[in-house]
Write a protein that holds these residues in place. Structure first.
Motif, PDB file in Angstrom:
ATOM      1  N   LEU A   1       0.800  -1.112   0.005  1.00 31.38           N
ATOM      2  CA  LEU A   1      -0.072   0.123   0.029  1.00 31.38           C
ATOM      3  C   LEU A   1       1.013   1.149  -0.022  1.00 31.38           C
ATOM      4  CD1 LEU A   1      -2.454  -1.127   2.741  1.00 31.38           C
ATOM      5  CD2 LEU A   1      -2.965  -0.937   0.502  1.00 31.38           C
ATOM      6  N   THR A   2       0.513   2.139  -0.518  1.00 36.69           N
ATOM      7  CA  THR A   2       1.256   3.482  -0.428  1.00 36.69           C
ATOM      8  C   THR A   2       1.074   4.337   0.991  1.00 36.69           C
ATOM      9  OG1 THR A   2      -0.632   4.865  -1.074  1.00 36.69           O
ATOM     10  CG2 THR A   2       0.570   3.815  -2.984  1.00 36.69           C
ATOM     11  N   ASP A   3       2.152   4.982   1.137  1.00 41.63           N
ATOM     12  CA  ASP A   3       1.888   5.899   2.433  1.00 41.63           C
ATOM     13  C   ASP A   3       0.838   6.462   2.592  1.00 41.63           C
ATOM     14  OD1 ASP A   3       4.662   4.956   3.179  1.00 41.63           O
ATOM     15  OD2 ASP A   3       5.515   6.590   2.448  1.00 41.63           O
ATOM     16  N   GLN A   4      -0.001   6.954   1.540  1.00 37.60           N
ATOM     17  CA  GLN A   4      -1.301   7.570   1.569  1.00 37.60           C
ATOM     18  C   GLN A   4      -2.402   6.696   1.762  1.00 37.60           C
ATOM     19  OE1 GLN A   4      -1.898  11.003   1.673  1.00 37.60           O
ATOM     20  NE2 GLN A   4      -4.035  10.187   2.224  1.00 37.60           N
ATOM     21  N   ASP A   5      -2.293   5.636   1.152  1.00 34.36           N
ATOM     22  CA  ASP A   5      -3.314   4.401   1.584  1.00 34.36           C
ATOM     23  C   ASP A   5      -3.236   4.159   3.008  1.00 34.36           C
ATOM     24  OD1 ASP A   5      -3.718   4.430  -1.200  1.00 34.36           O
ATOM     25  OD2 ASP A   5      -2.794   2.574  -1.525  1.00 34.36           O
ATOM     26  N   LYS A   6      -2.181   3.951   3.525  1.00 32.57           N
ATOM     27  CA  LYS A   6      -1.785   3.764   4.941  1.00 32.57           C
ATOM     28  C   LYS A   6      -2.333   4.557   5.967  1.00 32.57           C
ATOM     29  CE  LYS A   6       2.157   0.622   3.858  1.00 32.57           C
ATOM     30  NZ  LYS A   6       3.615   0.656   4.282  1.00 32.57           N
ATOM     31  N   ALA A   7      -2.101   5.741   5.532  1.00 33.97           N
ATOM     32  CA  ALA A   7      -2.535   6.909   6.218  1.00 33.97           C
ATOM     33  C   ALA A   7      -4.250   7.183   6.436  1.00 33.97           C
ATOM     34  CB  ALA A   7      -2.161   8.459   5.822  1.00 33.97           C
ATOM     35  N   THR A   8      -4.689   6.764   5.270  1.00 29.62           N
ATOM     36  CA  THR A   8      -6.122   6.809   4.972  1.00 29.62           C
ATOM     37  C   THR A   8      -6.869   5.601   5.965  1.00 29.62           C
ATOM     38  OG1 THR A   8      -5.937   7.544   2.664  1.00 29.62           O
ATOM     39  CG2 THR A   8      -7.928   6.516   3.449  1.00 29.62           C
ATOM     40  N   LEU A   9      -6.158   4.449   5.762  1.00 30.48           N
ATOM     41  CA  LEU A   9      -6.696   3.402   6.986  1.00 30.48           C
ATOM     42  C   LEU A   9      -6.722   3.577   8.175  1.00 30.48           C
ATOM     43  CD1 LEU A   9      -5.349   0.166   5.114  1.00 30.48           C
ATOM     44  CD2 LEU A   9      -7.383   1.093   4.924  1.00 30.48           C
TER      45      LEU A   9
END
Length: 134
Positions: free
Chosen positions: A7-15
Motif C-alpha cells: 500500500l502507498t503511504d497515503q493508503d496507509k494514512a487513510t486506513l
C-alpha cells in the motif's frame, strides 16, 4: 508461503485515519473512557495487512476539528475511502478492515455493559453506514 501486499503511504494514512478516527468519533459522541481504551486495543489487535498497518508507529493521523461534526467530516469519508481502496486492491482485507472497525466501535460503545446512550448508538450506525457506502 508469504504474500506481499503493498500500500502507498497515503493508503496507509487513510486506513489509520479511518480506523482510529472511528474510535475518536465514538469518544466524541460520549462513549465511556474505558470503552474507548478497549476500542483502541481492538484496533491494535487486528491481523493481516490491516493489522500491520494499524499497529505501525506513525504520525500521519491528523484529526482536527472543534466539533463532532467537523471530526465526522474527516472520518466518515475516510472510512468509505478505505473500504473502496481495499475492496479494489485487496477484497479479503476490506472484510478484515470492516470487521476490525466494527469490533472497535462495539468495544468503544461499551456494549458488554448494556445499551449505549442514544448519541453513541447513532454514531455507531453512522460509522457502519460509512463502511457500507463503498
Amino acid at each position: 508461503m508469504s504474500i506481499t501486499i503493498t500500500l502507498t503511504d497515503q493508503d496507509k494514512a487513510t486506513l489509520r485515519t479511518a480506523a482510529y478516527g472511528a474510535v475518536s468519533l465514538m469518544a466524541a459522541a460520549g462513549a465511556p473512557h474505558k470503552g474507548i481504551t478497549h476500542g483502541c486495543i481492538a484496533l491494535t489487535s487486528a491481523t493481516g495487512l490491516v493489522g500491520h498497518v494499524l499497529a505501525a508507529k506513525s504520525k500521519d493521523i491528523h484529526l482536527q476539528g472543534k466539533s463532532v461534526a467537523e471530526l465526522a467530516d474527516q472520518v466518515l469519508p475516510a472510512l468509505t475511502a478505505a473500504m473502496s481502496l481495499l475492496g479494489e486492491q485487496h477484497p479479503g482485507e476490506a472484510d478484515n478492515f470492516r470487521g476490525t472497525v466494527l469490533v472497535a466501535v462495539e468495544a468503544a460503545a461499551g456494549l458488554a455493559k448494556g445499551e449505549p446512550s442514544p448519541a453513541v448508538a447513532a454514531m455507531a450506525r453512522k460509522i457502519t453506514a460509512a463502511l457500507d457506502a463503498a
